[in-house]
Motif scaffolding. Structure first.
Motif, PDB file in Angstrom:
ATOM      1  N   PHE A   1      13.680 -12.545 -17.701  1.00 42.47           N
ATOM      2  CA  PHE A   1      13.020 -12.575 -16.298  1.00 42.47           C
ATOM      3  C   PHE A   1      14.305 -12.077 -15.295  1.00 42.47           C
ATOM      4  CE2 PHE A   1      11.779 -15.442 -12.698  1.00 42.47           C
ATOM      5  CZ  PHE A   1      11.212 -14.742 -12.184  1.00 42.47           C
ATOM      6  N   ALA A   2      14.000 -10.764 -14.761  1.00 40.61           N
ATOM      7  CA  ALA A   2      15.297 -10.174 -13.854  1.00 40.61           C
ATOM      8  C   ALA A   2      14.335  -9.307 -13.025  1.00 40.61           C
ATOM      9  CB  ALA A   2      16.186  -9.557 -14.730  1.00 40.61           C
ATOM     10  N   SER A   3      15.023  -8.957 -11.882  1.00 39.50           N
ATOM     11  CA  SER A   3      14.738  -8.199 -10.739  1.00 39.50           C
ATOM     12  C   SER A   3      14.446  -6.790 -11.613  1.00 39.50           C
ATOM     13  CB  SER A   3      15.637  -8.134  -9.803  1.00 39.50           C
ATOM     14  OG  SER A   3      16.793  -7.371 -10.071  1.00 39.50           O
ATOM     15  N   ALA A   4      13.800  -5.973 -10.971  1.00 36.74           N
ATOM     16  CA  ALA A   4      13.528  -4.436 -11.617  1.00 36.74           C
ATOM     17  C   ALA A   4      14.860  -3.775 -11.433  1.00 36.74           C
ATOM     18  CB  ALA A   4      12.491  -3.745 -10.724  1.00 36.74           C
ATOM     19  N   ASP A   5      15.989  -4.019 -10.317  1.00 39.27           N
ATOM     20  CA  ASP A   5      16.950  -3.431  -9.987  1.00 39.27           C
ATOM     21  C   ASP A   5      18.021  -4.000 -11.281  1.00 39.27           C
ATOM     22  OD1 ASP A   5      16.092  -2.242  -7.802  1.00 39.27           O
ATOM     23  OD2 ASP A   5      17.142  -3.616  -6.332  1.00 39.27           O
ATOM     24  N   LEU A   6      18.033  -5.168 -11.825  1.00 35.77           N
ATOM     25  CA  LEU A   6      18.870  -5.523 -12.528  1.00 35.77           C
ATOM     26  C   LEU A   6      18.347  -5.281 -14.158  1.00 35.77           C
ATOM     27  CD1 LEU A   6      21.211  -7.126 -13.545  1.00 35.77           C
ATOM     28  CD2 LEU A   6      19.673  -9.220 -13.558  1.00 35.77           C
ATOM     29  N   ILE A   7      17.078  -4.900 -14.246  1.00 34.84           N
ATOM     30  CA  ILE A   7      16.489  -4.314 -15.523  1.00 34.84           C
ATOM     31  C   ILE A   7      17.129  -2.721 -15.764  1.00 34.84           C
ATOM     32  CG2 ILE A   7      14.387  -3.522 -16.580  1.00 34.84           C
ATOM     33  CD1 ILE A   7      13.053  -5.776 -15.768  1.00 34.84           C
ATOM     34  N   ALA A   8      17.044  -2.192 -14.564  1.00 37.49           N
ATOM     35  CA  ALA A   8      17.527  -0.786 -14.619  1.00 37.49           C
ATOM     36  C   ALA A   8      19.081  -0.718 -14.620  1.00 37.49           C
ATOM     37  CB  ALA A   8      17.299  -0.125 -13.124  1.00 37.49           C
ATOM     38  N   GLN A   9      19.806  -1.688 -14.301  1.00 39.54           N
ATOM     39  CA  GLN A   9      21.384  -1.649 -14.721  1.00 39.54           C
ATOM     40  C   GLN A   9      21.527  -2.189 -15.687  1.00 39.54           C
ATOM     41  OE1 GLN A   9      23.186  -4.652 -11.851  1.00 39.54           O
ATOM     42  NE2 GLN A   9      22.002  -3.929 -10.129  1.00 39.54           N
ATOM     43  N   LEU A  10      20.706  -3.011 -16.446  1.00 40.70           N
ATOM     44  CA  LEU A  10      20.874  -3.489 -18.033  1.00 40.70           C
ATOM     45  C   LEU A  10      20.223  -2.356 -19.073  1.00 40.70           C
ATOM     46  CD1 LEU A  10      20.055  -7.168 -17.823  1.00 40.70           C
ATOM     47  CD2 LEU A  10      22.262  -6.325 -18.230  1.00 40.70           C
ATOM     48  N   ALA A  11      19.916  -1.311 -18.407  1.00 42.99           N
ATOM     49  CA  ALA A  11      19.014  -0.188 -19.431  1.00 42.99           C
ATOM     50  C   ALA A  11      19.851   0.097 -20.809  1.00 42.99           C
ATOM     51  CB  ALA A  11      18.921   0.924 -18.531  1.00 42.99           C
ATOM     52  N   PRO A  12      21.116   0.440 -20.562  1.00 36.61           N
ATOM     53  CA  PRO A  12      21.827   0.455 -21.998  1.00 36.61           C
ATOM     54  C   PRO A  12      21.698  -0.511 -22.983  1.00 36.61           C
ATOM     55  CG  PRO A  12      22.964   1.310 -20.251  1.00 36.61           C
ATOM     56  CD  PRO A  12      22.419   0.577 -19.609  1.00 36.61           C
ATOM     57  N   VAL A  13      22.022  -1.679 -22.310  1.00 37.35           N
ATOM     58  CA  VAL A  13      21.816  -2.926 -23.225  1.00 37.35           C
ATOM     59  C   VAL A  13      20.383  -3.317 -23.848  1.00 37.35           C
ATOM     60  CG1 VAL A  13      21.993  -5.296 -23.332  1.00 37.35           C
ATOM     61  CG2 VAL A  13      23.959  -4.036 -22.037  1.00 37.35           C
TER      62      VAL A  13
ATOM     63  N   ARG B   1      17.854  -1.114 -23.816  1.00 37.05           N
ATOM     64  CA  ARG B   1      17.414   0.203 -24.919  1.00 37.05           C
ATOM     65  C   ARG B   1      18.007  -0.204 -26.332  1.00 37.05           C
ATOM     66  NH1 ARG B   1      17.512   3.960 -20.250  1.00 37.05           N
ATOM     67  NH2 ARG B   1      15.223   4.542 -19.688  1.00 37.05           N
ATOM     68  N   ALA B   2      19.378  -0.712 -26.370  1.00 33.55           N
ATOM     69  CA  ALA B   2      19.761  -0.903 -27.652  1.00 33.55           C
ATOM     70  C   ALA B   2      19.714  -2.154 -28.249  1.00 33.55           C
ATOM     71  CB  ALA B   2      21.503  -0.669 -27.411  1.00 33.55           C
ATOM     72  N   ALA B   3      19.006  -3.006 -27.738  1.00 31.64           N
ATOM     73  CA  ALA B   3      18.626  -4.509 -28.096  1.00 31.64           C
ATOM     74  C   ALA B   3      18.128  -4.301 -29.543  1.00 31.64           C
ATOM     75  CB  ALA B   3      17.693  -5.175 -27.269  1.00 31.64           C
ATOM     76  N   PRO B   4      18.763  -5.230 -30.504  1.00 33.97           N
ATOM     77  CA  PRO B   4      18.097  -5.211 -31.992  1.00 33.97           C
ATOM     78  C   PRO B   4      16.844  -6.083 -31.918  1.00 33.97           C
ATOM     79  CG  PRO B   4      20.359  -6.395 -31.959  1.00 33.97           C
ATOM     80  CD  PRO B   4      19.850  -5.899 -30.487  1.00 33.97           C
TER      81      PRO B   4
ATOM     82  N   ALA C   1      13.734   1.262 -13.578  1.00 34.02           N
ATOM     83  CA  ALA C   1      13.233   0.238 -14.554  1.00 34.02           C
ATOM     84  C   ALA C   1      12.014   0.345 -15.214  1.00 34.02           C
ATOM     85  CB  ALA C   1      12.999  -1.147 -13.670  1.00 34.02           C
ATOM     86  N   TRP C   2      11.205   1.059 -14.638  1.00 31.38           N
ATOM     87  CA  TRP C   2       9.977   1.519 -15.095  1.00 31.38           C
ATOM     88  C   TRP C   2      10.140   2.237 -16.593  1.00 31.38           C
ATOM     89  CZ3 TRP C   2       4.813   0.895 -15.125  1.00 31.38           C
ATOM     90  CH2 TRP C   2       3.921   1.666 -15.600  1.00 31.38           C
ATOM     91  N   GLY C   3      11.310   3.338 -16.472  1.00 30.32           N
ATOM     92  CA  GLY C   3      11.665   4.149 -17.605  1.00 30.32           C
ATOM     93  C   GLY C   3      12.140   3.157 -18.755  1.00 30.32           C
ATOM     94  N   VAL C   4      13.051   2.133 -18.395  1.00 28.65           N
ATOM     95  CA  VAL C   4      13.474   1.042 -19.364  1.00 28.65           C
ATOM     96  C   VAL C   4      12.188   0.475 -20.104  1.00 28.65           C
ATOM     97  CG1 VAL C   4      14.884  -0.793 -19.736  1.00 28.65           C
ATOM     98  CG2 VAL C   4      15.387   1.028 -18.090  1.00 28.65           C
ATOM     99  N   VAL C   5      11.205  -0.060 -19.431  1.00 31.81           N
ATOM    100  CA  VAL C   5      10.012  -0.746 -19.781  1.00 31.81           C
ATOM    101  C   VAL C   5       9.344   0.319 -20.634  1.00 31.81           C
ATOM    102  CG1 VAL C   5       8.094  -1.995 -19.117  1.00 31.81           C
ATOM    103  CG2 VAL C   5      10.254  -2.376 -17.811  1.00 31.81           C
ATOM    104  N   MET C   6       9.196   1.435 -20.175  1.00 33.63           N
ATOM    105  CA  MET C   6       8.170   2.367 -21.035  1.00 33.63           C
ATOM    106  C   MET C   6       8.869   2.879 -22.280  1.00 33.63           C
ATOM    107  SD  MET C   6       5.305   2.849 -19.438  1.00 33.63           S
ATOM    108  CE  MET C   6       5.492   1.043 -18.868  1.00 33.63           C
ATOM    109  N   ASP C   7      10.156   3.216 -22.143  1.00 32.64           N
ATOM    110  CA  ASP C   7      10.800   3.279 -23.396  1.00 32.64           C
ATOM    111  C   ASP C   7      10.738   2.120 -24.629  1.00 32.64           C
ATOM    112  OD1 ASP C   7      11.704   5.684 -22.354  1.00 32.64           O
ATOM    113  OD2 ASP C   7      13.732   5.117 -22.112  1.00 32.64           O
ATOM    114  N   LEU C   8      10.910   0.820 -24.192  1.00 31.45           N
ATOM    115  CA  LEU C   8      10.775  -0.110 -25.017  1.00 31.45           C
ATOM    116  C   LEU C   8       9.134  -0.386 -25.569  1.00 31.45           C
ATOM    117  CD1 LEU C   8      13.308  -2.447 -23.562  1.00 31.45           C
ATOM    118  CD2 LEU C   8      13.410  -1.620 -25.761  1.00 31.45           C
ATOM    119  N   LEU C   9       8.481  -0.304 -24.689  1.00 25.34           N
ATOM    120  CA  LEU C   9       7.025  -0.300 -25.052  1.00 25.34           C
ATOM    121  C   LEU C   9       6.653   0.649 -26.092  1.00 25.34           C
ATOM    122  CD1 LEU C   9       5.306  -0.964 -21.627  1.00 25.34           C
ATOM    123  CD2 LEU C   9       5.559  -2.827 -23.386  1.00 25.34           C
TER     124      LEU C   9
END
Length: 283
Positions: free
Chosen positions: A150-162, A164-167, A188-196
């Protein structure tokens, strides 16, 4: 209908207009005990019991549910574990709050009881912080659990490398808190889309009022875009008893929003039944 029959923390008493399929799951709700100790810095909440929630599910026509440990109780999962035991694994699962270094034996006991994931509430920041996400994701992978963020979109974007690499699988709370305008332009949209699209991410279609308190229906275009992008990775939840709402909503009206977000019956069947069965391990 007299006051004694009213369900707390929800407006109205009518059932939803939407036909809810058998086996539907409320993938996000809490319980509260007004007398339980509150974590330092957290907000208290009035009593909201498992029995109250069961009455809400009966009103909505929803069969199963997922308890989510709120920031109110920090790392003390006692109340929600007791509710999980009372509900039983045939009908309920739970997402706990644990630290990355939590005792392995205690986590195994939680897993046996029906805990399937851990939540990092980075909006309140209690009791976890962004630095905990990477080690917590690693611990989730070891357990076979998912990480709920549960994070803001800005924080999701900041956490993008983590992220995307989550195991482990990553579940984004409350529509990933994406903006209601130009969401596809937000990082953040790109982060969410990549994982989806990689089959490692999920989005909860829940708490639309957290994006627009006055007009939850304004979330419609964003919700439709998420559903269109990955209908097989969407789940739905009430977020009862609505701890982040400024006014108490009508849960049946919120459920009816799915008719707009996912117009096809087969898609709604997946969101309400099939997808949560896969994510949470319901038979």
């Amino acid at each position: 209908m007299d006051d004694a029959a009213k369900i707390p923390f929800t407006e109205a008493m009518a059932p939803p207009r939407l036909a809810v399929p058998p086996g539907a799951v409320d993938c996000h709700h809490h319980v509260y005990d007004g007398s339980a100790p509150v974590a330092p810095g957290a907000r208290p909440h009035g009593s909201a019991t498992l029995a109250d929630h069961a009455r809400l599910l009966a009103r909505l026509g929803v069969d199963r549910h997922v308890l989510v440990q709120p920031s109110t109780y920090g790392l003390d999962n006692t109340l929600h574990l007791a509710a999980l035991q009372q509900a039983g694994k045939a009908r309920a699962r739970m997402v706990a709050v644990v630290r990355p270094e939590a005792d392995a034996g205690a986590l195994r006991e939680m897993a046996a009881a029906g805990v399937v994931g851990a939540r990092a509430n980075l909006v309140q920041g209690i009791p976890l912080a962004p630095a905990d996400v990477a080690p917590l994701a690693a611990r989730m992978a070891d357990l076979g659990w998912h990480l709920q963020v549960f994070a803001s979109a800005d924080l999701i974007a900041q956490l993008a490398p983590v992220l995307r690499a989550a195991p482990c699988p990553v579940v984004f709370d409350h529509l990933a808190q994406l903006p209601l305008a130009d969401w596809a332009a937000h990082p953040a949209w790109g982060v969410v889309m990549d994982l989806l699209q990689a089959g490692r991410g999920w989005v909860k279609l829940s708490s639309p009022y957290s994006l627009d308190q006055a007009r939850p229906e304004a979330v419609g275009p964003l919700a439709r875009a998420l559903v269109a992008a990955a209908p097989e990775r969407m789940v739905w939840g009430t977020n009862w008893p609505h701890p982040n709402a400024t006014t108490i909503p009508d849960d049946a009206a919120l459920l009816d929003l799915l008719a707009d977000w996912a117009p096809g019956p087969a898609t709604r069947q997946a969101i309400l039944v099939g997808n949560p069965a896969r994510l949470y391990g319901f038979d």
